[in-house]
Design a protein around this motif. Structure first.
Motif, PDB file in Angstrom:
ATOM      1  N   TYR A 196     -19.540  16.766  -7.478  1.00 45.45           N
ATOM      2  CA  TYR A 196     -19.033  18.022  -6.923  1.00 45.45           C
ATOM      3  C   TYR A 196     -17.530  17.971  -6.665  1.00 45.45           C
ATOM      4  CZ  TYR A 196     -24.012  18.771  -6.464  1.00 45.45           C
ATOM      5  OH  TYR A 196     -25.345  18.906  -6.747  1.00 45.45           O
ATOM      6  N   ALA A 197     -16.856  16.957  -7.232  1.00 48.85           N
ATOM      7  CA  ALA A 197     -15.398  16.817  -7.068  1.00 48.85           C
ATOM      8  C   ALA A 197     -15.030  16.869  -5.589  1.00 48.85           C
ATOM      9  CB  ALA A 197     -14.666  17.900  -7.866  1.00 48.85           C
ATOM     10  N   MET A 198     -15.670  15.998  -4.795  1.00 49.26           N
ATOM     11  CA  MET A 198     -15.490  15.998  -3.341  1.00 49.26           C
ATOM     12  C   MET A 198     -15.105  14.608  -2.829  1.00 49.26           C
ATOM     13  SD  MET A 198     -18.704  18.435  -2.219  1.00 49.26           S
ATOM     14  CE  MET A 198     -18.338  18.379  -0.457  1.00 49.26           C
ATOM     15  N   THR A 199     -14.280  13.891  -3.593  1.00 52.41           N
ATOM     16  CA  THR A 199     -13.960  12.506  -3.197  1.00 52.41           C
ATOM     17  C   THR A 199     -13.323  12.415  -1.813  1.00 52.41           C
ATOM     18  OG1 THR A 199     -11.984  12.791  -4.557  1.00 52.41           O
ATOM     19  CG2 THR A 199     -13.763  11.491  -5.506  1.00 52.41           C
ATOM     20  N   GLY A 200     -12.507  13.409  -1.463  1.00 50.41           N
ATOM     21  CA  GLY A 200     -11.818  13.348  -0.172  1.00 50.41           C
ATOM     22  C   GLY A 200     -12.655  13.796   1.012  1.00 50.41           C
ATOM     23  N   TRP A 201     -13.812  14.398   0.743  1.00 58.54           N
ATOM     24  CA  TRP A 201     -14.630  14.925   1.845  1.00 58.54           C
ATOM     25  C   TRP A 201     -15.429  13.822   2.529  1.00 58.54           C
ATOM     26  CZ3 TRP A 201     -14.986  20.341   2.879  1.00 58.54           C
ATOM     27  CH2 TRP A 201     -14.328  21.150   1.953  1.00 58.54           C
ATOM     28  N   ARG A 202     -15.724  12.766   1.800  1.00 58.16           N
ATOM     29  CA  ARG A 202     -16.410  11.582   2.301  1.00 58.16           C
ATOM     30  C   ARG A 202     -17.847  11.841   2.760  1.00 58.16           C
ATOM     31  NH1 ARG A 202     -15.169   8.998  -0.449  1.00 58.16           N
ATOM     32  NH2 ARG A 202     -15.729   7.073   0.633  1.00 58.16           N
ATOM     33  N   ILE A 203     -18.703  12.135   1.791  1.00 57.68           N
ATOM     34  CA  ILE A 203     -20.139  12.214   2.081  1.00 57.68           C
ATOM     35  C   ILE A 203     -20.906  11.472   0.984  1.00 57.68           C
ATOM     36  CG2 ILE A 203     -22.200  13.687   2.253  1.00 57.68           C
ATOM     37  CD1 ILE A 203     -20.467  14.108   4.678  1.00 57.68           C
ATOM     38  N   GLY A 204     -21.648  10.433   1.388  1.00 61.09           N
ATOM     39  CA  GLY A 204     -22.575   9.753   0.496  1.00 61.09           C
ATOM     40  C   GLY A 204     -23.920   9.699   1.187  1.00 61.09           C
ATOM     41  N   TYR A 205     -24.966   9.429   0.403  1.00 62.25           N
ATOM     42  CA  TYR A 205     -26.290   9.403   1.034  1.00 62.25           C
ATOM     43  C   TYR A 205     -27.230   8.487   0.275  1.00 62.25           C
ATOM     44  CZ  TYR A 205     -27.297  12.874  -2.631  1.00 62.25           C
ATOM     45  OH  TYR A 205     -27.436  13.513  -3.835  1.00 62.25           O
ATOM     46  N   ALA A 206     -28.361   8.188   0.895  1.00 62.66           N
ATOM     47  CA  ALA A 206     -29.372   7.370   0.237  1.00 62.66           C
ATOM     48  C   ALA A 206     -30.746   7.748   0.756  1.00 62.66           C
ATOM     49  CB  ALA A 206     -29.124   5.887   0.508  1.00 62.66           C
ATOM     50  N   GLY A 207     -31.749   7.489  -0.101  1.00 63.49           N
ATOM     51  CA  GLY A 207     -33.144   7.597   0.311  1.00 63.49           C
ATOM     52  C   GLY A 207     -33.777   6.232   0.157  1.00 63.49           C
ATOM     53  N   GLY A 208     -34.621   5.862   1.100  1.00 59.77           N
ATOM     54  CA  GLY A 208     -35.259   4.544   1.005  1.00 59.77           C
ATOM     55  C   GLY A 208     -36.363   4.388   2.018  1.00 59.77           C
ATOM     56  N   PRO A 209     -36.974   3.203   2.066  1.00 56.95           N
ATOM     57  CA  PRO A 209     -38.046   2.945   3.031  1.00 56.95           C
ATOM     58  C   PRO A 209     -37.534   3.130   4.465  1.00 56.95           C
ATOM     59  CG  PRO A 209     -37.926   1.209   1.391  1.00 56.95           C
ATOM     60  CD  PRO A 209     -36.717   2.063   1.186  1.00 56.95           C
ATOM     61  N   LYS A 210     -38.386   3.685   5.317  1.00 52.83           N
ATOM     62  CA  LYS A 210     -37.956   4.022   6.686  1.00 52.83           C
ATOM     63  C   LYS A 210     -37.418   2.797   7.433  1.00 52.83           C
ATOM     64  CE  LYS A 210     -39.508   6.160  10.984  1.00 52.83           C
ATOM     65  NZ  LYS A 210     -39.127   4.994  11.796  1.00 52.83           N
ATOM     66  N   ALA A 211     -38.060   1.647   7.250  1.00 53.66           N
ATOM     67  CA  ALA A 211     -37.634   0.448   7.995  1.00 53.66           C
ATOM     68  C   ALA A 211     -36.180   0.100   7.664  1.00 53.66           C
ATOM     69  CB  ALA A 211     -38.548  -0.729   7.657  1.00 53.66           C
ATOM     70  N   LEU A 212     -35.796   0.218   6.400  1.00 55.62           N
ATOM     71  CA  LEU A 212     -34.415  -0.056   5.992  1.00 55.62           C
ATOM     72  C   LEU A 212     -33.477   1.024   6.529  1.00 55.62           C
ATOM     73  CD1 LEU A 212     -32.208  -1.491   4.294  1.00 55.62           C
ATOM     74  CD2 LEU A 212     -32.999  -0.156   2.324  1.00 55.62           C
ATOM     75  N   ILE A 213     -33.875   2.267   6.406  1.00 56.01           N
ATOM     76  CA  ILE A 213     -33.038   3.393   6.873  1.00 56.01           C
ATOM     77  C   ILE A 213     -32.792   3.267   8.382  1.00 56.01           C
ATOM     78  CG2 ILE A 213     -33.020   5.926   7.171  1.00 56.01           C
ATOM     79  CD1 ILE A 213     -32.513   5.003   4.239  1.00 56.01           C
ATOM     80  N   ASP A 214     -33.802   2.817   9.131  1.00 51.49           N
ATOM     81  CA  ASP A 214     -33.637   2.611  10.584  1.00 51.49           C
ATOM     82  C   ASP A 214     -32.545   1.568  10.857  1.00 51.49           C
ATOM     83  OD1 ASP A 214     -35.599   4.436  11.154  1.00 51.49           O
ATOM     84  OD2 ASP A 214     -37.158   2.952  11.611  1.00 51.49           O
ATOM     85  N   LEU A 215     -32.547   0.484  10.064  1.00 53.11           N
ATOM     86  CA  LEU A 215     -31.529  -0.568  10.245  1.00 53.11           C
ATOM     87  C   LEU A 215     -30.140  -0.027   9.904  1.00 53.11           C
ATOM     88  CD1 LEU A 215     -33.338  -3.661   8.659  1.00 53.11           C
ATOM     89  CD2 LEU A 215     -33.194  -3.022  11.075  1.00 53.11           C
ATOM     90  N   MET A 216     -30.061   0.754   8.849  1.00 54.17           N
ATOM     91  CA  MET A 216     -28.757   1.304   8.437  1.00 54.17           C
ATOM     92  C   MET A 216     -28.222   2.265   9.506  1.00 54.17           C
ATOM     93  SD  MET A 216     -29.671   1.796   4.400  1.00 54.17           S
ATOM     94  CE  MET A 216     -28.191   2.673   3.936  1.00 54.17           C
ATOM     95  N   ARG A 217     -29.145   3.019  10.134  1.00 52.91           N
ATOM     96  CA  ARG A 217     -28.713   3.931  11.210  1.00 52.91           C
ATOM     97  C   ARG A 217     -28.125   3.140  12.371  1.00 52.91           C
ATOM     98  NH1 ARG A 217     -33.270   5.726  13.054  1.00 52.91           N
ATOM     99  NH2 ARG A 217     -33.536   7.041  11.228  1.00 52.91           N
TER     100      ARG A 217
END
Ligand code: PLP
Length: 401
Positions: free
Chosen positions: A242-263
């Motif tokens: 979306y040509a949004m390099t300066g806006w700084r938004i990335g995301y991921a989907g994954g197992p809840k246990a990993l996502i909890d650690l990343m949070r």
């Protein structure tokens, strides 16, 4: 000062791509005519509907903290994106949002790596993977893809690299720096190996998903191998598509246990990505996707131009990649030759330095991406500029004796 730097940071080198851009800028400031093909960002502007959503968010007062790993409306838009485009089912509590794809990956590594844990990184690789692994306390393990295989990881090479200490395999398709993308069959074959090693997690960096050419059918590993879903982190973001390099938004989907650690990591470091950018990203994912196709068509025409012109240069061989906005040509045929000023081209770093010196074209040496003798061109610029740059590269190659 010698004890100021931490041992962890001492293992890390600064980004080579940023160094090339800085050198090109310095030469341009000194009055040289420089064409920079080093930077990895689209030249297109962020679409107007996305900008309008951000302006509305400001005017509506949406300028407060959000949840550390993203607000519910954005997580819902990401859940819908994964379902719509990848056939992947995630719950909102399986989504992590961070200030760019880079921190998403770093949060995952910091959350999971212990000293000595190994991360398999196929080379040529995006410059940041090895250093993020080192910073997080892990050990990068490099496996090299051959040019004849489009630089892609072969199953038997993956098999040979896995040890009891392997924590992650990082996949990146389409690839920065080669533009190579894995077909469904190639992912299926890698999945067959991974199935035999249940302790290995898979981080797939799908940042260039929307930039593929010639009708390439994009797939991601959790889609091809649903049995690996429980140990796969599917990383994506709005920066490139979306040509949004300066806006700084990335995301991921994954197992809840990993996502909890990343949070947990995000909650004690960055807190939330900018609220305004999150509203923009909701619009990017939920709004019209109509501009993607014409932009892709423009990138494909640029790729065709660059590949064709580089293959006409003496001693340069340029594969035709499936996606992203990079090519990764070989300069094998120029090694050992001498410039008119008497410099012997001993490797790709000398090649890129002399090319910049003689013709003012800034590209990045393959050694920065873990495979020589190659160089990377980012062709996210106009055809007129690319034609001029490739003409200069042809002239430089022809000048070598
Ligand atoms: N992954 C790859 C392969 C990239 O090339 C980049 C940016 O260059 C990123 C991740 C990071 O993207 P972001 O700008 O969203 O942090």
């Amino acid at each position: 000062m010698s004890d100021l730097q931490s041992a962890a940071l001492a293992r890390v080198k600064p980004s080579a791509t940023i160094a090339v851009s800085a050198k090109a800028r310095a030469l341009a400031a000194a009055g040289r005519d420089i064409i920079g093909l080093g930077a990895g960002e689209p030249d297109f502007d962020t679409p107007d509907n996305i900008k309008a959503a951000a302006i509305k968010a400001i005017n509506d007062g949406q300028t407060k903290y959000t949840d550390a790993d993203g607000m519910p409306a954005l997580k819902k838009a990401i859940v819908d994106k994964f379902a719509r485009e990848n056939g992947l089912t995630y719950d909102v509590n399986q989504i992590h949002v961070a200030p760019g794809g880079k921190p998403v990956i770093f949060n995952a590594l910091v959350a999971t790596l212990n000293p000595g844990d190994e991360v398999i990184i196929p080379a040529p690789y995006w410059v940041s993977y090895p250093d993020m692994v080192l910073l997080a306390g892990g050990e990068p393990v490099f496996v090299t893809g051959a040019e004849a295989d489009g630089f892609k990881l072969r199953p038997e090479v993956l098999e040979a690299a896995i040890t009891p200490r392997t924590k992650w395999l990082i996949l990146n398709s389409p690839s920065n720096p080669t533009g190579a993308a894995y077909t469904r069959l190639e992912l299926h074959r890698l999945a067959e190996v991974l199935r035999l090693h249940p302790h290995v997690w898979i981080l797939t960096d799908d940042m260039y998903e929307h930039l593929t050419f010639d009708g390439f059918e994009y797939t991601t590993i959790a889609q091809v191998a649903p049995d690996l879903y429980d140990r796969t982190l599917t990383v994506n973001g709005v920066s490139k598509a979306y040509a949004m390099t300066g806006w700084r938004i990335g995301y991921a989907g994954g197992p809840k246990a990993l996502i909890d650690l990343m949070r947990k990591v995000a909650s004690q470091t960055t807190s939330n990505p900018t609220s305004i950018s999150q509203y923009a990203a909701v619009e990017a994912l939920n709004g019209t996707q109509a501009f993607l196709k014409p932009r892709n068509d423009a990138f494909q025409a640029r790729r065709d131009l660059v590949v064709s012109m580089l293959n006409q240069a003496t001693g340069i061989r340029c594969p035709n990649p499936e996606g992203a906005f990079y090519v990764y040509p070989s300069v094998e045929g120029l090694i050992g030759k001498t410039t008119p000023s008497g410099v012997v081209i001993t490797d790709d770093e000398v090649f890129t330095t002399e090319l910049l010196e003689a013709e003012g074209v800034a590209v990045v040496q393959g050694s920065a991406f873990g495979l020589s003798p190659y160089f990377r061109i980012s062709y996210a610029t106009s055809e007129a500029v690319l034609e001029e740059a490739c003409g200069r590269i042809q002239r430089f190659a022809a000048s070598l004796t």
